[in-house]
Design an enzyme around this catalytic site. Sequence first.
Site, PDB file in Angstrom:
ATOM      1  N   GLY A  21       0.819  -1.215   0.000  1.00 37.50           N
ATOM      2  CA  GLY A  21       0.000   0.000   0.000  1.00 37.50           C
ATOM      3  C   GLY A  21       0.845   1.254   0.000  1.00 37.50           C
ATOM      4  O   GLY A  21       2.021   1.229   0.377  1.00 37.50           O
ATOM      5  N   ASP A  53      -7.171  11.345  12.789  1.00 36.27           N
ATOM      6  CA  ASP A  53      -7.272  10.980  11.375  1.00 36.27           C
ATOM      7  C   ASP A  53      -8.036   9.655  11.228  1.00 36.27           C
ATOM      8  O   ASP A  53      -7.554   8.711  10.592  1.00 36.27           O
ATOM      9  CB  ASP A  53      -5.866  10.886  10.782  1.00 36.27           C
ATOM     10  CG  ASP A  53      -5.878  10.970   9.250  1.00 36.27           C
ATOM     11  OD1 ASP A  53      -6.900  11.392   8.688  1.00 36.27           O
ATOM     12  OD2 ASP A  53      -4.870  10.601   8.634  1.00 36.27           O
TER      13      ASP A  53
HETATM   14  N1  LIG Z   1       0.068  -3.013   9.506  1.00 36.73           N
HETATM   15  C1  LIG Z   1      -0.399  -3.188   8.278  1.00 36.73           C
HETATM   16  N2  LIG Z   1      -0.728  -4.396   7.839  1.00 36.73           N
HETATM   17  C2  LIG Z   1      -1.202  -4.584   6.583  1.00 36.73           C
HETATM   18  N3  LIG Z   1      -1.379  -3.591   5.704  1.00 36.73           N
HETATM   19  C3  LIG Z   1      -1.070  -2.345   6.086  1.00 36.73           C
HETATM   20  C4  LIG Z   1      -0.548  -2.075   7.382  1.00 36.73           C
HETATM   21  N4  LIG Z   1      -0.347  -0.744   7.485  1.00 36.73           N
HETATM   22  C5  LIG Z   1      -0.712  -0.220   6.312  1.00 36.73           C
HETATM   23  N5  LIG Z   1      -1.142  -1.159   5.466  1.00 36.73           N
HETATM   24  C6  LIG Z   1      -1.616  -0.961   4.087  1.00 36.73           C
HETATM   25  O1  LIG Z   1      -0.910   0.119   3.510  1.00 36.73           O
HETATM   26  C7  LIG Z   1      -1.831   1.120   3.065  1.00 36.73           C
HETATM   27  C8  LIG Z   1      -1.209   2.472   3.238  1.00 36.73           C
HETATM   28  O2  LIG Z   1      -1.110   2.778   4.600  1.00 36.73           O
HETATM   29  P1  LIG Z   1      -0.615   4.178   5.126  1.00 36.73           P
HETATM   30  O3  LIG Z   1      -0.869   4.230   6.572  1.00 36.73           O
HETATM   31  O4  LIG Z   1       0.778   4.400   4.660  1.00 36.73           O
HETATM   32  O5  LIG Z   1      -1.451   5.209   4.305  1.00 36.73           O
HETATM   33  P2  LIG Z   1      -2.940   5.724   4.369  1.00 36.73           P
HETATM   34  O6  LIG Z   1      -3.475   5.595   5.749  1.00 36.73           O
HETATM   35  O7  LIG Z   1      -3.690   5.062   3.257  1.00 36.73           O
HETATM   36  O8  LIG Z   1      -2.763   7.252   3.966  1.00 36.73           O
HETATM   37  P3  LIG Z   1      -2.232   8.442   4.874  1.00 36.73           P
HETATM   38  O9  LIG Z   1      -0.915   8.030   5.434  1.00 36.73           O
HETATM   39  O10 LIG Z   1      -2.129   9.548   3.920  1.00 36.73           O
HETATM   40  O11 LIG Z   1      -3.264   8.642   5.929  1.00 36.73           O
HETATM   41  C9  LIG Z   1      -3.093   0.888   3.896  1.00 36.73           C
HETATM   42  O12 LIG Z   1      -4.227   1.335   3.216  1.00 36.73           O
HETATM   43  C10 LIG Z   1      -3.089  -0.603   4.092  1.00 36.73           C
HETATM   44  O13 LIG Z   1      -3.673  -1.242   3.007  1.00 36.73           O
END
Ligand SMILES: Nc1ncnc2c1ncn2[C@@H]1O[C@H](COP(=O)(O)OP(=O)(O)OP(=O)(O)O)[C@@H](O)[C@H]1O
Length: 709
Positions: free
Chosen positions: A85, A202
């Site tokens: 992601g 958030d």
């Molecule tokens: N611990 C985790 N386990 C599995 N997948 C994850 C995990 N953390 C993040 N992801 C995946 O990575 C994606 C991106 O996460 P990230 O927190 O970087 O960004 P976001 O929340 O989509 O955006 P922003 O950081 O702008 O709020 C998530 O939508 C999820 O699908």
Amino acid sequence: MTSRQPLPSNPRHMTSTIFLIITTLASLIILFAILYFLYYLWYSLVHRSRTNPFDSNTPLVKLHRFSYKELKSATEGFSDSTSIGKGGSGTVFRGILEDGKLVAVKLLDSGSFQSEREFQNELQILGGIKSPLIVSLLGYCVEKSKRLVVYEYMPNRSLQESLFSESNLCMNWSRRFDVILDVAKALAFLHIDCDPPVIHGDVKPSNVLLDSEYRAKLSDFGLSRLKLEEEFGVDLFSQELGKSQELWKSQDLSGNLGVLTTGTETPTPIGTPMESQDEVDFAMALQASSSSKGSKSFQNIRAFGLNSVTHNLSFFNENDATSRNVKGKEVSVIENGVASYEEELSSFDNSKKLDLGAALSGDDKARNVKQWGKDWWWRQDGSGELCSKDYVMEWIGSQICPSTNPEWDLEKKCSPQKTSLDISAPLSKFEEVQETTLHEQEIEIPKKESEKEIKGKTHNKKPRKMKEWWKEEHLDELSKKSKKAKRLEHYCKKRFKIPHFDIGKRFRFKRKRNFRMQNQNVDDPDAEFSFRKGWRRKNSRSVGSDMWSGDLFSRELSSTTSMRGTLCYVAPEYGGCGYLMEKADIYSFGVLILVIVSGRRPLHVLNSPMKLEKANLISWCKQLANAGNVLELVDERLRDDYNKEQASLCINLALACLQKMPELRPDISDIVKILKGEMELPSLPFEFSPSPPSRNFSRSRRRQKSCAE
Ligand SMILES: Nc1ncnc2c1ncn2[C@@H]1O[C@H](COP(=O)(O)OP(=O)(O)OP(=O)(O)O)[C@@H](O)[C@H]1O
């Protein structure tokens, strides 16, 4: 005869002797200090360990420090095949550690001030929290400019993916309800059980991760705040900037991670259960109902100047002239949109915004529309139809591809009759937007809407009783709060002036550069737009970065200090001065509930003809509540296979959470009880109810008040 001691013949000699002694002593002391410092340096370098050394008496945050090499090999060199992601601050990879443990590794975009800030926030806040309702932070890595965070791996990724990904089967109702309850419990843990309380800041689907059994855990504490004082949520970064940076420097050197302390007290880890919590909400005076476009800025300025002033400051302090201009604009909107406070208080009909759109002259309208880029968050849900359209026009049309989409301009000049935004089919790709010409999708406002318009006009002249009731209830409070707000504003200006100015400048510079990039890459079908990075290659695996989900705009929001959180999820009262309250999380939670129940994004842009009101989920929900038909909102994909009682409870609870006055939103403890069926949902405010408040109601409220006095 006694021999007389000869007196020092020369007093000068004596002085020089004393001087010599002092100099020698001082040199010895300095030499000793240098030796001690060198020894200390040597000792700390030699005894540096990867994990944090902890004094057994001090409950420090223990985090494992990974080496970059270790994480690189765990993620097969951060290969695309392990990428799961992409968010606003970095890319997430799936990794397998040497001991076979599955982890998620977030590689933050290097060199970004925002990333560094979020990194520190995440480690310091999430690092101190241990709860089965919150995603565990397993460790971190700092090497040169590289910043990585290691989390427990969540096999079913984010709620965003489960709800919106086409490849995923539709989440059934019981899973959805469980997720709502889990998130509520997670927020209750943060708001009530943590000391100091943590405000997530958030809450949105991509920050709700799902384990193998689809139980939800809250993640991403990059924008979180600690509520260190009795009344105000504290911007950890702004407030604790110096401290954080010091801590970070020491961490960088020795591998230790500092802990958060509240002033001079003993360090307290976050997540320490509290015995009691005296919650004082800083209720900002917004508006009494969900209507009226101009009213928002009106009340914003008049009753809670802080947000608007800070916002203007951070946006426009670069140029006084611009600043004056913008303030002028706000005034003109007030003049055009809502002429008086009286009218503002009496505007309870959503249809008024259509009237407003129709009533404004072309210039006025354009001026209004322009301003949306600056204070859309005051308008995102309240102004319904116009909101969706103007909002999309302003943000997507002008920010993304003004030169390549002449339709935007055409659309801006369109007749006020054509106020609908009918853009269909989930637009998760930029190219689909280009294919979709707005003029093709315009539909005439149905007769019903025109009638509404007329109704809206008549609604401006509301019965006095309603206004009086509202004023009686709130005016005293408002004046008190506006004084408080002024004090806060003064404090804010003094305290945050320099960082805000600085960051604003950087951001503007970055955007100019990014804008050029956008224009260059606009034809790249594999590109996606990020307000943080401009155009970049799209990660096909990430649904979380879907630009139409509203999440896209979080990039923009989190890139400025005056705006935070994610568009459509951020509470209207949160202007980004750094003060974030629990009730802001409650608002976001309200939006999240609607998204989960409806399976729609808060701003759902489709390409097949549809009713405009459905584009803005919150506005649509309010309209359904007015019509007494909230269940129409439930995801069609569920067909009839859902618990109607639970669904209706969830939607009504969401409406309670979405109230503009933060103090009217329920507390998270009550929310959990309501969802568990241990407490009745309090009666909804009149603007969400199918029947207007009765005279008796307002009278009895007044009577109660006079009795209390
Ligand atoms: N611990 C985790 N386990 C599995 N997948 C994850 C995990 N953390 C993040 N992801 C995946 O990575 C994606 C991106 O996460 P990230 O927190 O970087 O960004 P976001 O929340 O989509 O955006 P922003 O950081 O702008 O709020 C998530 O939508 C999820 O699908």
